[in-house]
Design an enzyme around this catalytic site. Structure first.
Site, PDB file in Angstrom:
ATOM      1  N   HIS A  84     -19.810  64.823  50.890  1.00 35.92           N
ATOM      2  CA  HIS A  84     -20.241  66.223  50.773  1.00 35.92           C
ATOM      3  C   HIS A  84     -20.582  66.573  49.329  1.00 35.92           C
ATOM      4  CE1 HIS A  84     -17.654  67.146  54.594  1.00 35.92           C
ATOM      5  NE2 HIS A  84     -18.627  66.270  54.814  1.00 35.92           N
ATOM      6  N   HIS A  98     -24.960  68.855  59.977  1.00 33.49           N
ATOM      7  CA  HIS A  98     -23.917  68.196  59.193  1.00 33.49           C
ATOM      8  C   HIS A  98     -24.154  66.693  59.112  1.00 33.49           C
ATOM      9  CE1 HIS A  98     -20.178  67.833  57.055  1.00 33.49           C
ATOM     10  NE2 HIS A  98     -19.995  66.717  57.741  1.00 33.49           N
ATOM     11  N   ASP A 152     -24.409  64.561  55.678  1.00 35.99           N
ATOM     12  CA  ASP A 152     -23.727  63.298  55.402  1.00 35.99           C
ATOM     13  C   ASP A 152     -24.710  62.213  54.987  1.00 35.99           C
ATOM     14  OD1 ASP A 152     -21.146  64.174  55.852  1.00 35.99           O
ATOM     15  OD2 ASP A 152     -21.021  63.385  57.895  1.00 35.99           O
ATOM     16  N   HIS A 194     -21.721  57.282  58.854  1.00 34.89           N
ATOM     17  CA  HIS A 194     -21.516  56.656  57.553  1.00 34.89           C
ATOM     18  C   HIS A 194     -21.782  55.153  57.591  1.00 34.89           C
ATOM     19  CE1 HIS A 194     -19.924  60.433  56.197  1.00 34.89           C
ATOM     20  NE2 HIS A 194     -18.945  60.400  57.080  1.00 34.89           N
TER      21      HIS A 194
END
Length: 314
Positions: free
Chosen positions: A83, A241, A245, A268
């Site tokens: 973030h 979101h 990321d 991720h």
């Protein structure tokens, strides 16, 4: 319009809060840094009394389970950096030293907005050094089951096209695309919070994750809807979101990207994998400066888990 000069902060600024996974209080100071410094973390308060400097680069990533971790857990690491990294990349900041006294960046409200607000308190300044961009020359793609992530050539900008597909009507299938700029990041991406399913909480706790998660920093999804009394900040906050990321993770390339990033059901792990694929061959990329025809070699790249637990598999 692409920025031709490198940037840093006008002054230092502090933030503090709990880590979403550790639940521990942490203090962090963002310091201005000189040209070509890049983004680096100075990890302090390590048992044994030794501080450690960790470059925020794909080469220092050691874990991507539920969050992105750089450094070694035994000698000093920093988790949940995505973030903060997204805020720096989204606002176009090239050089910062992040001093942090714990093993995890504070989650704050679960989005990048508090980092944006902290940066706005001190402002951004241009440096005399020329900014270099990492230009995608050849397409690269990674697949994990039905999920994929790819980087495609795009000489004009850094474009993101992110799609998610969760088997729950609360989320379902969502897609969001944008050309990244500071204005777009502030307006459309920065406020999107991490999210997680209530059904996963006990499993995460037993594994040592999400110990600091709460309705103050996470969008909690129950069987019938959103648990948070205030609801969502955007109708499609979940995919926004995931896009946030991706911006943070892909900034670990070490310089701004010129290319198009596309993903389906990513996270991720895939974000990191597509960077590894990009750097696997020198023919996949070039390093360029705005307003010049100069291209640099690979050697010039270097020195110089709530989003945290947002599920990667869906």
């Amino acid at each position: 319009m692409r920025q031709s000069q490198q940037t840093t902060l006008r002054a230092a600024v502090s933030l503090s809060g709990v880590g979403v996974h550790s639940g521990n209080e942490v203090r962090m100071i963002l310091h201005p840094a000189e040209a070509d410094h890049g983004i680096a973390f100075l990890r302090t308060q390590i048992p044994g009394g030794h501080d450690r400097l960790i470059d925020a680069r794909h080469l220092t990533v050691t874990a991507t389970e539920l969050c992105t971790v750089i450094g070694d857990r035994e000698t000093g690491a920093v988790a949940t950096i995505e973030h903060l990294m997204a805020a720096l990349a989204g606002l176009g900041i090239d050089n910062v030293l992040v001093e942090i006294d714990g093993p995890e960046v504070p989650i704050l409200d679960g989005s990048a907005e508090p980092f944006v607000q902290a940066i706005d308190q001190v402002g951004i300044v241009s440096l005399t050094a020329t900014r270099r961009y990492l230009k995608v020359v050849k397409p690269v793609r990674v697949n994990q089951g039905k999920a994929f992530a790819e980087l495609l050539p795009n000489d004009r900008t850094f474009r993101l096209d992110v799609e998610i597909d969760f088997p729950t009507p609360v989320i379902g299938r969502q897609r969001k695309s944008c050309d990244l700029s500071a204005a777009v990041f502030r307006r459309e991406i920065s406020r999107a919070r991490t999210f997680g399913f209530m059904r996963d909480v006990e499993k995460l706790w037993s594994a040592g994750f999400a110990l600091g998660a709460s309705l103050e920093n996470t969008v909690a999804i129950g069987e019938d809807g959103i648990i948070n009394p205030e609801g969502l900040r955007y109708a499609d906050e979940f995919v926004r979101h995931k896009l946030l990321d991706a911006i943070g993770d892909l900034s670990l390339a070490g310089m701004p990207l010129l290319g198009t990033y596309r993903s389906y059901c990513g996270g991720h792990r895939l974000n990191f994998a597509v960077l590894e694929a990009l750097f696997s061959s020198r023919s996949n990329f070039a390093i360029v400066e705005v307003g010049t025809r100069r291209e640099a070699g690979y050697a010039e790249i270097g020195r110089v888990a709530m989003a945290a637990f947002a599920p990667d598999v869906h």
